[in-house]
Enzyme design. Sequence first.
Site, PDB file in Angstrom:
ATOM      1  N   ASP A 186      36.739   5.511  66.844  1.00 49.69           N
ATOM      2  CA  ASP A 186      36.050   6.448  65.583  1.00 49.69           C
ATOM      3  C   ASP A 186      35.472   5.946  64.558  1.00 49.69           C
ATOM      4  OD1 ASP A 186      37.408   8.480  67.069  1.00 49.69           O
ATOM      5  OD2 ASP A 186      39.233   8.525  65.895  1.00 49.69           O
ATOM      6  N   TYR A 206      46.481  -1.969  68.477  1.00 48.16           N
ATOM      7  CA  TYR A 206      46.226  -1.714  67.210  1.00 48.16           C
ATOM      8  C   TYR A 206      46.897  -2.054  66.287  1.00 48.16           C
ATOM      9  CZ  TYR A 206      42.447   1.640  69.501  1.00 48.16           C
ATOM     10  OH  TYR A 206      41.560   1.896  70.432  1.00 48.16           O
TER      11      TYR A 206
END
Length: 279
Positions: free
Chosen positions: A38, A102
């Site tokens: 994003d 992540y």
Amino acid sequence: MKAPLTQQVKGVQNYLEEALRRLKPVNNVSLSISSRTDSGVHALSNSGHFDLQRRHGKVPFAEDVLVDALNFHLRPEPIRITRAHRVANSFHARFCAISRTYVYRVATGISHHAQLPLTDCNLCWGISDTDLDVGAMREAAGLLIGSHDFSSFRALNSETPFKDPVKTLEVASVEPGNAFANAHFHRDIQFWELTFKSRSFLYKQVRRMTGALVAVGQGKLSVPQLKGLLEAGDSVSYPQNMVAPATGLFLTRVDYNSTDLQPFHPSRDSVQEDIGTTL
């Protein structure tokens, strides 16, 4: 990762494809990225693949030559190619990935963004709390490990009806971290790193899991409440204003089976190469 044609600001993928076109291939080169991020999310490591056919029957680029050539054309941008592999035509950077990792960075005791080192601005989530209940956060993180319906931790988008909400989370950990310029910064700021590893994630899943775990650490959400949230299996049940901001999130690893990255030698008559690159 790739900005729409109507958007003036370019994405990383746009710059990479421009660099590839400067190599003057015969074919129209299109880059497939392993993981889309994003706006505001960072990638310390990512991977992609492309097919490249050289002009006049020239032999394929050597892997190190290709890395140097792409980095030459990427010089003005904060993007670097670290390695390249010539792989089989069946390889796909997105679908062959066996895991993605992540890391979310949280800085505590930050009442104003000016308290952060310049090297960490927009690269972490600064919260005003000075103490988090890390024990409770780790207990809650343990509940997320394994195969679950993570519907409560995904944001809705156009792909929601087509995505299986069941994911297998291999790692969910909370560990101390550091400022990027820790050795040269003279203010004591406690950083925490929340690490998540899975083959794939739902839309905004990591940011929503992070927000919930930090809420547990702040005492705003109990461990049983997080368990109930997970078991609810409904995105509407996720509390409002709890999603962690994009700026603290980093894609740090994309892993493949070693057999997928073994040297591939095309036939003598073939001048097309499928290249996997690591950013």
